[in-house]
Design a protein around this motif. Structure first.
Motif, short mmCIF file in Angstrom:
data_model
loop_
_atom_site.label_atom_id
_atom_site.label_comp_id
_atom_site.label_asym_id
_atom_site.label_seq_id
_atom_site.Cartn_x
_atom_site.Cartn_y
_atom_site.Cartn_z
N LEU A 252 3.32 4.36 6.07
CA LEU A 252 2.36 3.38 5.56
C LEU A 252 2.56 2.03 6.23
O LEU A 252 1.61 1.36 6.63
CB LEU A 252 2.50 3.26 4.03
N VAL A 256 -0.11 -0.19 8.03
CA VAL A 256 -0.50 -1.47 7.41
C VAL A 256 0.74 -2.35 7.39
O VAL A 256 1.55 -2.29 6.46
CB VAL A 256 -0.99 -1.24 5.94
N VAL A 259 1.84 -4.55 4.17
CA VAL A 259 1.79 -4.03 2.80
C VAL A 259 3.10 -4.32 2.06
O VAL A 259 4.18 -4.08 2.60
CB VAL A 259 1.48 -2.50 2.79
N LEU A 276 -3.20 -3.33 -2.63
CA LEU A 276 -4.11 -2.42 -1.91
C LEU A 276 -5.56 -2.68 -2.35
O LEU A 276 -6.48 -2.74 -1.54
CB LEU A 276 -3.75 -0.96 -2.21
N PHE A 326 -6.21 3.80 2.93
CA PHE A 326 -4.74 3.87 3.07
C PHE A 326 -4.17 5.28 2.93
O PHE A 326 -2.95 5.47 3.04
CB PHE A 326 -4.07 2.97 2.01
#
Ligand code: EPU
Length: 345
Positions: A252, A256, A259, A276, A326
């Motif tokens: 993840l 991103v 995040v 998110l 996502f």
């Protein structure tokens, strides 16, 4: 003959913090654990049995078939006291926040970080309520229950309750057969304050804050971000924060880069669902009388919706949007009860 505890009106609109229109075939108020055996036996011929606490973590469809048991069992009793540590038995129908304040004023510490969480004591173990670095599981000594089918009573030790992040055995098939009648909490006159949650630590000016300061800090943080359900329909967080393995977290993070990831249960990684949702510009979006809160993207607030449909529809849109962007599936925190309205053909 109709028993005294069978209420004449099956209207549940005042018994859920979303203020949704909902009607049950039968509603029975339970004010003492000893009533339950008879109430469960009497309810059998009428179909499903739903147990309702404060109604602060449910999305109710308009039709509630069968019997709804309103858990109004009160009482706080000291079961053990060695001068420092105390075991307090609390009836499932006691209000959670009133209990937190009562304990604080009596010098029984351990619950201050859980102040202002709406709902009843009996509902608290089901989703293992947690806030600002503390979960109720840390303070539970035992949970008193009765089995819906066999009517056996039992006292469950914490290990048997299988507490996890916003989860317990009571949310799963076998454990859901138990109805919680009382909770034994372990409190401590000498407990240190818990300042693990960075936002709480930041809020408190002193390096060595008192329990009074922690309680006030938690209450002010919550009041800024989370609407009061008495004024604005809401159930607090509408989704759980996804919990990932280290590997999933790395994937993840590659996708991103900014995040926010937090240490989660069992060495895993917690992803901020609010972030998110916020990143996808949902904050402030309103559809059919339900809105994503301006103050906190994880909270949905009612602005006119009378039925469950619009809440579930906006939630489904958010889930699909987060999944698309996502690859993570958000899980709803509140339970959905009952059936959608039957449309006459
Ligand atoms: N954030 C955003 N946008 C927002 C709000 C927050 O990006 O609109 C990000 C920020 O990065 C912030 C992070 O999310 O640092 C975490 O926010 P917050 O501290 O409010 O915590 P949370 O993870 O969103 C959880 C619980 C709350 C609990 C708070 C404080 C869940 C599902 N929610 O929220 O519990 O009060 O932590 O401990 O775990 C509830 O369950 O109903 C509830 C309100």
């Amino acid at each position: 003959m109709v028993s005294d505890s069978v209420l004449e009106s099956g209207n549940l609109s005042g018994r859920n913090t979303l203020g949704l229109t909902a009607h049950a075939d039968r509603v029975v108020a339970i004010t003492h654990a000893t009533q339950l055996e008879q109430a469960l036996t009497d309810a059998r011929p009428f179909g499903p049995i739903t147990v309702l606490g404060g109604g602060s973590n449910v999305v109710m469809h308009p039709v509630q078939r069968g019997t709804v048991l309103l858990m109004d069992i009160r009482g706080r009793t000291l079961r053990a006291d060695d001068g420092g540590r105390v075991v307090l038995r609390v009836g499932a129908g006691e209000n959670w926040h009133e209990l937190v304040l009562w304990c604080h004023h009596h010098g029984l510490h351990g619950l201050a970080n859980l102040a202002l969480i709406p709902g009843s004591v009996g509902a608290a173990p089901i989703q293992n309520i947690g806030a600002y670095g503390v979960e109720i599981a840390q303070r539970i000594r035992a949970v008193h229950v009765i089995h819906r089918e066999t009517l056996a009573t039992n006292v469950l030790a914490p290990e048997a309750c299988q507490f996890r992040y916003r989860d317990s055995c009571f949310k799963h098939e076998e454990g859901a057969q138990w109805i919680i009648t009382a909770v034994d909490l372990q409190l401590d006159r000498a407990a240190p304050v818990c300042l693990e949650y960075p936002a709480l630590k930041e809020r408190l000016q002193s390096a060595d804050p008192t329990h009074d300061a922690v309680l006030a800090g938690v209450m002010s943080l919550r009041q800024e971000k989370l609407p009061d359900p008495v004024v604005t329909p809401n159930v607090g967080s509408f989704f759980k924060n996804p919990v990932l393995t280290q590997e999933e977290g790395d994937v993840l993070r590659e996708r991103v880069s900014d995040v926010p990831l937090f240490p989660g249960p069992g060495g895993r990684i917690k992803v901020s669902a609010a972030w998110l949702i916020d990143r996808l510009a949902w904050r402030g979006v309103e559809k059919q009388g339900v809105k994503v809160s301006e103050a906190h993207a994880l909270v949905l607030v009612g602005c006119g919706a009378q039925t469950a449909g619009p809440w579930l529809s906006l939630a489904a849109d958010i889930v699909a949007s987060v999944e698309g962007a996502f690859g993570l599936t958000l899980e709803m925190e509140p339970r959905v009860l009952g059936l959608p309205e039957v449309v006459a053909s």
